[in-house]
Design an enzyme around this catalytic site. Sequence first.
Site, PDB file in Angstrom:
ATOM      1  N   GLY A 139      15.078   2.097  16.827  1.00  0.00           N
ATOM      2  CA  GLY A 139      15.400   2.901  18.004  1.00  0.00           C
ATOM      3  C   GLY A 139      15.109   4.383  17.804  1.00  0.00           C
ATOM      4  O   GLY A 139      14.741   5.077  18.747  1.00  0.00           O
ATOM      5  N   ASP A 157      23.960   0.184  21.980  1.00  0.00           N
ATOM      6  CA  ASP A 157      24.820  -0.951  21.634  1.00  0.00           C
ATOM      7  C   ASP A 157      24.567  -1.300  20.173  1.00  0.00           C
ATOM      8  O   ASP A 157      23.841  -2.241  19.848  1.00  0.00           O
ATOM      9  CB  ASP A 157      24.473  -2.119  22.554  1.00  0.00           C
ATOM     10  CG  ASP A 157      25.221  -3.370  22.163  1.00  0.00           C
ATOM     11  OD1 ASP A 157      24.815  -4.471  22.618  1.00  0.00           O
ATOM     12  OD2 ASP A 157      26.192  -3.268  21.393  1.00  0.00           O
TER      13      ASP A 157
END
Length: 290
Positions: A139, A157
């Site tokens: 990410g 998340d």
Amino acid sequence: PGWFSEISPMWPGEAHSLKVEKILFQGKSDYQNVMVFQSSTYGKVLVLDGVIQLTERDECAYQEMITHLPLCSIPNPKKVLVIGGGDGGVLREVSRHSSVEQIDICEIDKMVVDVSKQFFPDVAVGYDDPRVKLHIGDGVAFLKAVPAGTYDAVIVDSSDPIGPAQELFEKPFFESVAKALRPGGVVCTQAESIWLHMHIIEDIVSNCRQIFKGSVNYAWTTVPTYPSGVIGFMLCSTEGPPVDFKHPVNPIDRDDICSKSKHPLKFYNSEIHSAAFCLPSFAKKVIESK
Ligand SMILES: NCCCN[C@H]1CC[C@H](NCCCN)CC1
């Protein structure tokens, strides 16, 4: 046959245990150990490196809150990015928002995606939505490549700061999220437990206040199978049109929306949205003073 206990240095001296009926999967990905077991009373359970990620019985609380706290706080979310969330539960919740046109997800561990599709079909159902685009990768790198101002909302998340998600709790990552958000865009991150991690939360809040020049709030909810039975969320917005996280402007619990959905909301509603920001004094003191 026997018990699974979630023992970790992240919550010293305590451990939540679940009675095991049968171990359904055990594997080692490039990043972590992955296990699925059938529990006696919480349905199937997903465990990464010995830490409970979700159970069929209570995943609704976490997935619904981490998604609808941010998305119900802005009038018309169109482009949403999910960092982590490889099990697909957040995707299932984002899909409830008809204004959303594009859902990108960046999950580092493909084994989590595959295992969720095999053992948690009601969670991985999120991948069936045609608006979803799956990226397998880190990410941090993904966000660096995103043009500034791309997303209305980012949902982080992640697992916990020990392991592959460590970087997702650090300042450079939050800066890359702020850059990827449009003015008045919102981010919601998994933000640990006020009973266990007030110091981690303190650092996250002070980093967020430096980086997100809109509003910065901490919310929390109950998830029985997470240590201390609660989990928190950081809700931040970038400078721009003001966001009042405590009063949902874009309600998702309207009858017309709920009656149409195949998977009705089990946990989230507008009242619990506002209530999630009410903090006990020991947490309020730390969070609102940073
Ligand atoms: N989509 C579900 C992903 C689960 N996220 C996290 C999994 C680990 C869990 N540890 C709780 C540690 C104590 N706060 C936090 C949520």
